[in-house]
Design an enzyme around this catalytic site. Structure first.
Site: not given
Ligand code: F6P
Length: 634
Positions: A411, A440, A545
């Site tokens: 990320e 394995h 998202k």
């Molecule tokens: O802590 P939050 O805001 O729920 O986000 C959870 C995760 O979602 C993200 O923003 C994107 O996957 C991550 O960087 C983060 O750790």
């Protein structure tokens, strides 16, 4: 005969031949969250139902300049490597080992990069880049806006040495939070804070709800460090999979009444975490428990989650700071509170990290373990992620380290654009489970198959606590086998020109785990500077998202259209094409088919008739006519 997904989902139990006339019953549809629950707005923005057409997704950034690979140095590096090859003379290899072995005496930690084939010339060439990276890191630690896109400071290093914050109020916030975590954990463990509905009055379980950086660190640390009989056992809900959530709740059984639920979300609005919370709250209601007496929030002040916890009067709230990113939050309240509740020495974790931070501030590549990792990554993957990093901890308790590193590295480094706006499509792929188990599974391919990786071995010298070992053969313990497997694999891979590096610790302790977290956080930060990307934002995650939000919005529209048709006399079954047209989403017909399939598979209030193997023949109608929905949704 192959079956389409629809035939499998819609027509369960029916033979393919009988599918033409099959009817698939679906239950009542209700996407609206429980109105009694305040915490219900997902962070994904659902477009309003009127806008259920496909929203064309244009990139916000201006058209970026494509840069040729020569600019990134990739081509010249590749050629140099081909010419050089790996050292094979045992005496010279031993010399190389001695020359490059890094040891941190106090931490009992070693980094061996001798099996990465970089040349002296390469190290020299990289020196100016490293000096820039050290400088950038110094500025970051001094409070620079190191995450320019989000206009944020990046302060996870301050968490383990609060004196380093750029202003005293931040220092106080860190110190107060740590103090509050320790006191709260003590009070829960001692029973001073009671579980009001538990027969013993004590909390016995922790259920942690969070995802990504709000789960991976706590999961890794629990697996690595929780004692066999912790004061509170921990479980995790880290997804919006209803069956997974049900499983966790079922496993708790009657102990739900003695479960402390920690909801972790920096933003306080991540949909998966919100859903986990809503599901857990429902489980509490069903057995007559008051969630607010057992809920704890870890989130940014004034987030949706924070407001919900405050208004509902949850047991406690702990802050996540704006300047700590999710994937570097293990040594904030996110990781420290769950760890403390399991009886893990969190001050030792912080000490380990702090000592490692000192060691990785040294602006000399050879004596800085994080720089050695970054140097090796750059060499092995040509500075462009051309090879994957396979992480192999030879210790069961470190199983989740590779999963934790996957987010931290990928990320942070997986970016489309560099800091100057060039399209670079950077990154470094990380995968792995543990040795020797993986020998394995896939090490056959690593040694003999496609050469698209380098390995990081994680070695733990201490096999068992003192006094517990025994020889299962004369002179040989079980741990000797594990050791032999690691060394054997390292040699066997090297013999086939496969590069590796090894990080060695004496034992898996809170201190060494804290140190490893800090080591990799710094390595990622330095490497990001070397490749000139912003390690602290994650714009790519937002696209998924947003698209998920669009799918859910389209689903609402589909249901609304079907509801309208089912209110007619007689009911009007619709083809997928008709649904798409009435949704003003003709180009989304495939998605509509998938939506109908999914709803059909879940016994909700839809009936689909037709040949499941031929989506265009399907006719769908809703079993129910909700008059109320008729005029509001369309
Ligand atoms: O802590 P939050 O805001 O729920 O986000 C959870 C995760 O979602 C993200 O923003 C994107 O996957 C991550 O960087 C983060 O750790």
């Amino acid at each position: 005969m192959a079956q389409s997904p629809l035939s499998l989902k819609l027509c369960e139990g029916a033979s393919v031949a009988s599918m033409d006339t099959s009817r698939c019953r679906l239950g009542p549809q209700n996407l609206a969250p429980n109105p009694r629950i305040l915490y219900r707005t997902p962070r994904i923005n659902l477009p309003s139902v009127q806008r259920c057409r496909t929203v064309s997704r244009t990139r916000a950034n201006a058209v970026a300049r494509e840069i040729p690979s020569e600019v990134s140095g990739a081509v010249s590096l590749e050629n140099k490597k081909k010419k050089k090859g790996l050292e094979t003379d045992p005496a010279l290899l031993w010399q190389r080992y001695l020359e490059w072995l890094y040891q941190h005496k106090e931490l009992g930690l070693y980094v061996d990069v001798s099996r990465i084939g970089f040349t002296d010339e390469f190290v020299e060439e990289m020196e100016p880049k490293f000096q820039r990276a050290f400088k950038a890191m110094e500025e970051l630690e001094a409070g620079a806006i190191a995450n320019p896109d989000e206009g944020r400071m990046v302060g996870h290093y301050w968490l383990r040495d609060s004196k380093r914050t750029p202003n005293p109020s931040l220092q106080q916030q860190i110190d107060n939070t740590l103090h509050a975590i320790c006191n709260f954990a003590d009070d829960i463990i001692s029973g001073k804070i009671k579980a009001p509905s538990s027969p013993t009055g004590r909390f016995t379980q922790v259920l942690s709800v969070g995802i990504g950086g709000s789960a991976l660190g706590p999961e890794f640390v629990a697996e690595a460090l929780a004692p066999d009989n912790p004061p509170l056992k921990i479980r995790f809900i880290d997804n919006t999979d209803p069956a997974g959530i049900d499983h966790q709740i079922a496993q708790l059984g009657p102990e739900l009444s003695s479960t402390l639920v920690i909801v972790i979300s920096k933003s306080g609005g991540t949909p998966e975490t919100r859903n986990g919370l809503l599901e857990v709250q429902k489980a509490f209601r069903e057995v007559g428990l008051d969630f607010s007496k057992q809920g704890v929030a870890i989130t940014q002040e004034k987030s949706l989650l924070d407001n919900t916890a405050r208004i509902e009067g949850w047991v406690a709230r702990f802050p996540m700071f704006d300047w700590v990113g999710g994937r570097t939050s293990e040594l904030s309240a996110v990781g420290l509170l769950p760890a403390a509740l399991q009886g893990i020495d969190i001050k030792e974790m912080l000490t380990g990290a702090s000592i490692m931070d000192e060691a990785t501030r040294i602006p000399v590549v050879k004596t800085n373990p994080a720089a050695l990792l970054a140097l090796s990554w750059y060499w092995a993957s040509d500075g462009i992620g051309s090879k994957d990093m396979v992480v192999l901890p030879y210790k069961d308790s470190l199983l989740l380290f590779s999963r934790y590193l996957q987010q931290l590295v990928m990320e942070s480094l997986g970016k489309e654009f560099d800091l100057d706006g060039n399209r670079v499509n950077q990154g470094l792929s990380v995968y792995g489970n543990k040795g020797s188990t993986d020998q394995h599974a896939y090490i056959q391919q690593l040694r003999e198959g496609v050469h698209n990786f380098f390995v990081t071995f994680i070695e733990v010298l201490r096999d068992r606590p003192p006094g517990h070992d025994w020889e299962l053969e004369p002179g040989v313990t079980c741990g000797d086998y594990l050791f032999g497997m690691l060394q054997g694999t390292r040699s066997a891979l090297y013999a086939k020109n496969r590069e590796s590096l090894t990080v060695t610790v004496q034992e898996v302790t809170p201190r060494s785990v804290g140190a490893m977290i800090a080591l990799y956080e710094r390595a990622v930060g330095l490497y990001a500077s070397l490749i000139n990307v912003n390690a602290y934002h994650q714009p790519g995650v937002e696209a998924g998202k947003k698209a998920a939000g669009e799918v859910l919005a389209l689903q609402k529209r589909v249901l609304s259209v079907l509801n309208e048709a089912s209110c007619k006399e007689p009911i009007e079954p619709l083809t997928l094409a008709q649904i798409a047209e009435r949704c003003h989403a003709v180009e989304q017909i495939e998605m509509i088919y998938k939506i109908v399939s999914h709803i059909a598979a879940n016994d909700r209030a839809l009936i689909a008739e037709g040949s499941c193997g031929s989506p265009s023949s399907i006719k769908v109608f809703s079993e129910e006519c909700n008059v109320e929905d008729l005029y509001t949704e369309i």
